[in-house]
Write an enzyme that holds these catalytic residues in place. Structure first.
Site, PDB file in Angstrom:
ATOM      1  N   HIS A 100      19.469  25.984  64.618  1.00  0.00           N
ATOM      2  CA  HIS A 100      18.996  27.050  63.733  1.00  0.00           C
ATOM      3  C   HIS A 100      20.150  27.858  63.152  1.00  0.00           C
ATOM      4  O   HIS A 100      19.999  28.475  62.092  1.00  0.00           O
ATOM      5  CB  HIS A 100      18.002  27.960  64.466  1.00  0.00           C
ATOM      6  N   ARG A 116      20.771  26.375  59.884  1.00  0.00           N
ATOM      7  CA  ARG A 116      19.777  26.793  58.890  1.00  0.00           C
ATOM      8  C   ARG A 116      20.097  28.211  58.391  1.00  0.00           C
ATOM      9  O   ARG A 116      20.040  28.476  57.189  1.00  0.00           O
ATOM     10  CB  ARG A 116      18.384  26.735  59.501  1.00  0.00           C
ATOM     11  N   LYS A 135       6.207  24.467  58.899  1.00  0.00           N
ATOM     12  CA  LYS A 135       5.323  25.324  59.683  1.00  0.00           C
ATOM     13  C   LYS A 135       3.960  25.450  59.015  1.00  0.00           C
ATOM     14  O   LYS A 135       3.850  25.390  57.788  1.00  0.00           O
ATOM     15  CB  LYS A 135       5.952  26.716  59.843  1.00  0.00           C
ATOM     16  N   HIS A 189      10.070  29.451  53.223  1.00  0.00           N
ATOM     17  CA  HIS A 189       9.586  30.678  53.840  1.00  0.00           C
ATOM     18  C   HIS A 189       8.298  31.114  53.146  1.00  0.00           C
ATOM     19  O   HIS A 189       8.247  31.216  51.920  1.00  0.00           O
ATOM     20  CB  HIS A 189      10.617  31.803  53.710  1.00  0.00           C
ATOM     21  N   TYR A 195      18.781  37.968  55.157  1.00  0.00           N
ATOM     22  CA  TYR A 195      20.124  37.434  54.968  1.00  0.00           C
ATOM     23  C   TYR A 195      20.927  38.237  53.950  1.00  0.00           C
ATOM     24  O   TYR A 195      22.146  38.113  53.894  1.00  0.00           O
ATOM     25  CB  TYR A 195      20.058  35.968  54.513  1.00  0.00           C
TER      26      TYR A 195
END
Length: 335
Positions: A237, A240, A170, A263, A272
């Site tokens: 996802h 992931r 990204k 990230h 998480y």
């Protein structure tokens, strides 16, 4: 494509935006222009807010994620239009992103992930089987996003160093991603059977020999979900999310997992921890039977069962509300 959208697309590409982002952003601007029927003149803030608040085709409210994605596209376009199209004002100024409701991501347990691999290994066609297993490996072992996985080229696979080179993430970021031994083995097996069209550079190719699509990967996981007969949602996802959760469960520190998943904000990874601590608490609960019930102050719960009695609170604390603990936050208080 209209001239200004063509210019916008080139502007985004020059800023290292991913091809999928360029396509999505241009589609959002085209939709806005269809709604407000103006191309070169800037829309008003009221028109933009009405566009973002429009319902879905079935009349239901659109998801916050979809609204925020469109708003990100509109902000990027307004900034571009001020520089290149002569807009005197930016109509997106003062419009906020909406707060998204926090939801626990769908994750698989280690056993469920193993069953997913086992189900894939039963694919009859050798080439399909090798490709599917290699795809599962880069999604669940390296934690790649699906567009990163299908965008991989052969030249990016360095099996001797167990690394995927120059993975485009990204925001135009580029990272080398490490591979574990199973991922190296499964990618190696796929490379031996890969049959591609002449000149095709893609790592993952379809039966026609062309680059595999995101939709094909999503369809694969839907078929595998059916064979597992699970109610859990399984998407690219999900794998992931599973990679993040299982690495944290195994004891990997938060900063390392954030770096692995690329990230930019540690808080993205921190979500998480709730799932990991929930599992730890569930594991601790299973030890309850190792403490003799005879030593605990008990009260009858149901025929044949006993439940530990809460110890009395100090007199000065009895009227004070108990602060919420992790069990309350995780919905385990009544478990």
């Amino acid at each position: 494509m209209n001239d200004h959208l063509d210019l916008f697309a080139r502007h985004l590409a020059a800023g290292n935006r991913a091809a999928r982002t360029v396509k999505t952003y241009c589609a959002v601007i085209a939709s806005l222009e269809t709604v407000v029927a103006q191309c070169s003149l800037p829309p008003s803030r009221a028109q933009i807010e009405a566009f973002l608040a429009r319902p879905r085709l079935d009349g239901t409210r659109r998801a916050a994620t979809a609204r925020n994605l469109e708003f990100a596209a509109l902000r990027a376009y307004a900034s571009f239009a001020q520089q290149e199209l002569g807009w005197q004002t930016n109509p997106t100024v003062g419009i906020p992103f909406v707060r998204e409701a926090l939801r626990d991501p769908a994750v698989l347990t280690a056993r469920e992930l193993a069953e997913l691999f086992e189900a894939t290994a039963r694919t009859p066609a050798p080439q399909d089987r090798a490709r599917h297993l290699a795809m599962l490996a880069v999604l669940s072992q390296a934690g790649l996003r699906v567009h990163e996985a299908v965008g991989l080229d052969l030249a990016q696979v360095d099996l001797p160093s167990a690394t995927l080179l120059g993975v485009k993430g990204k925001g135009g970021t580029v990272h080398d991603v490490p591979l574990n031994a199973p991922a190296v083995a499964l990618l190696g097996a796929w490379l031996l059977l890969r049959r591609a069209a002449p000149g095709e550079r893609a790592l993952f190719v379809s039966r026609r020999g062309t680059r595999l699509s995101i939709r094909a990967v999503e369809a694969l996981l839907q078929r595998l979900r059916g064979t597992l007969q699970t109610a859990k949602k399984i998407t690219p996802h999900t794998l992931r999310h599973t990679a993040a959760t299982l690495t944290l469960t195994a004891g990997t520190d938060l900063a390392t997992v954030a770096e692995l998943l690329r990230h930019s904000d540690l808080n993205t990874t921190r979500r998480y921890l709730h799932l990991v601590d929930t599992r730890r608490r569930e594991a601790v609960r299973r030890l309850e039977g190792t403490v003799p019930a005879s030593i605990l102050p008990n009260v009858p719960d149901a025929p044949g069962t006993m439940r530990p009695r809460a110890l009395p609170a100090p007199a000065e604390a009895r009227d004070s509300p108990r602060p919420p603990g992790l069990d309350d936050q995780c919905g385990l208080a009544a478990a």
